[in-house]
Motif scaffolding. Structure first.
Motif, short mmCIF file in Angstrom:
data_model
loop_
_atom_site.label_atom_id
_atom_site.label_comp_id
_atom_site.label_asym_id
_atom_site.label_seq_id
_atom_site.Cartn_x
_atom_site.Cartn_y
_atom_site.Cartn_z
N ILE A 135 -4.29 2.55 4.95
CA ILE A 135 -5.22 2.25 3.86
C ILE A 135 -4.90 0.89 3.24
O ILE A 135 -5.80 0.09 2.96
N ALA A 136 -3.62 0.59 3.07
CA ALA A 136 -3.22 -0.71 2.52
C ALA A 136 -3.67 -1.84 3.43
O ALA A 136 -4.21 -2.85 2.97
N HIS A 137 -3.47 -1.67 4.74
CA HIS A 137 -3.85 -2.71 5.70
C HIS A 137 -5.37 -2.82 5.80
O HIS A 137 -5.92 -3.93 5.84
N ARG A 138 -6.06 -1.69 5.84
CA ARG A 138 -7.51 -1.67 6.04
C ARG A 138 -8.26 -2.31 4.88
O ARG A 138 -9.25 -3.02 5.07
N TYR A 139 -7.80 -2.10 3.67
CA TYR A 139 -8.52 -2.58 2.50
C TYR A 139 -7.82 -3.74 1.80
O TYR A 139 -8.20 -4.12 0.69
N GLY A 140 -6.81 -4.30 2.42
CA GLY A 140 -6.14 -5.47 1.88
C GLY A 140 -5.35 -5.22 0.61
O GLY A 140 -5.11 -6.14 -0.17
N VAL A 141 -4.95 -3.96 0.40
CA VAL A 141 -4.13 -3.62 -0.78
C VAL A 141 -2.66 -3.83 -0.42
O VAL A 141 -2.22 -3.42 0.65
#
Length: 327
Positions: free
Chosen positions: A209-215
């Motif tokens: 999720i962090a990688h996918r949404y740039g978080v």
């Protein structure tokens, strides 16, 4: 996205259930071998409530997501000191023992300051980018943890909580209950398996999720991961405060904070040094300041009121708004 959210939920559930089974199995095994209750409480139960943070941080570091590991511990401590103590105080004002103010809170504050110092010891710029919690830093944290445990046992002994030599001898002579041995070992093994599997699912999904949404991974660690792994402390402390057992509520938080920093980050750094990429001075400052706030509130009247609990909750809300503003 939905699949990974489901993995996070399943991972949290497995981690929490596994920690509960591991703690219950180990406690029951210790009782069947006639180990004194105070020793079980100071070791097995205390370590059991920190097992979620330990396995999530360890798996995160081994997978190369150090910010999840460090963010998990820093976020959990902020979560514990502000939201959990705040909610507990709002539910029922908390009376704090003088011994807690003079002994336990200073240890928790010392652990927070020590971690902050180790995070900034080699910084040559205003940010922490690229700094490392090295293997030697890990040994320093573990040494401090051993000192904390020795101190805790000595205090328990002086206060008459530890069994005497005669009582220990009587315990050794009592017939030991081996009938539940196999079942207890089964629960311990199953609890460990659930902790490992749940941590793996949790870390993989959070990283995606962090990688996918740039978080930033640090933000995920400071929020979702920290909140998820702190659920046992939240439930335990709020229920204890509601029942008027504020000593358990505050003791649970302080013990967890010390374990999180000294044992969990210490052990994780020794196994796999952690490079800091997204944790900021603001995060470290919030961890130390929140501990200072709790110390100040407890020190004034040996009491944390509903109003002071609201201040702690408000400080947590402001910090969360700051993190999401950075997104």
């Amino acid at each position: 996205m939905l699949i990974n959210i489901a993995y996070i939920i399943v991972g949290i559930a497995l981690v929490l259930w596994g920690a509960d089974r591991l703690t219950e199995g180990a406690s029951s095994l210790a009782r069947s071998l006639n180990v004194p209750e105070i020793i079980i409480g100071l070791t097995i139960v205390a370590a059991g409530t920190s097992a979620p943070e330990l396995f999530v941080s360890l798996v995160s570091a081994l997978k190369g997501t150090s910010d999840l590991a460090v963010g998990n511990v820093i976020g959990s401590n902020i979560f514990n000191t502000t939201l959990i103590v705040g909610c507990s105080a709002v539910v029922a004002p908390m009376v704090v023992a003088k011994s807690t103010v003079k002994k336990d809170i200073p240890w928790a504050a010392m652990a927070a300051l020590l971690l902050a110092l180790l995070c900034v010891d080699d910084m040559n710029s205003p940010h922490l980018w690229g700094n490392e919690i090295s293997r030697s830093d890990g040994f320093i944290l573990l040494f401090a943890f051993v000192a904390f445990m020795v101190y805790t046992f000595n205090v328990a002994k002086k206060e008459g909580q530890m069994p005497s030599e005669e009582e220990l001898e009587d315990l050794r002579d009592m017939p030991k209950d081996y009938s539940k041995l196999g079942r207890n070992i089964f629960w311990i093994v199953l609890g460990l398996a659930c902790l490992i599997l749940g941590s793996d699912l949790f870390v993989n999904a959070a990283s995606y999720i962090a990688h996918r949404y740039g978080v930033r991974q640090s933000v995920v660690g400071l929020t979702i991961v920290a909140g998820g792994t702190s659920l046992p402390e939240l439930a335990t402390s709020v229920v204890a405060a509601y029942k008027g057992r504020s000593a358990i509520a505050i003791g649970n938080v302080l013990g967890s904070n010390v374990f999180n920093i000294l044992l969990i980050l210490g052990l994780t750094a020794v196994v796999h040094p952690m490079r800091i990429m997204g944790i900021t001075i603001v995060d470290l400052t919030m961890m130390v300041v929140s501990m200072g706030l709790l110390w100040m509130f407890a020190f004034t009247k040996y009491y944390v009121s509903r109003r002071e609990g609201s201040v702690l909750i408000a400080s947590f809300a402001v910090y969360m708004c700051w993190l999401f503003y950075l997104l």
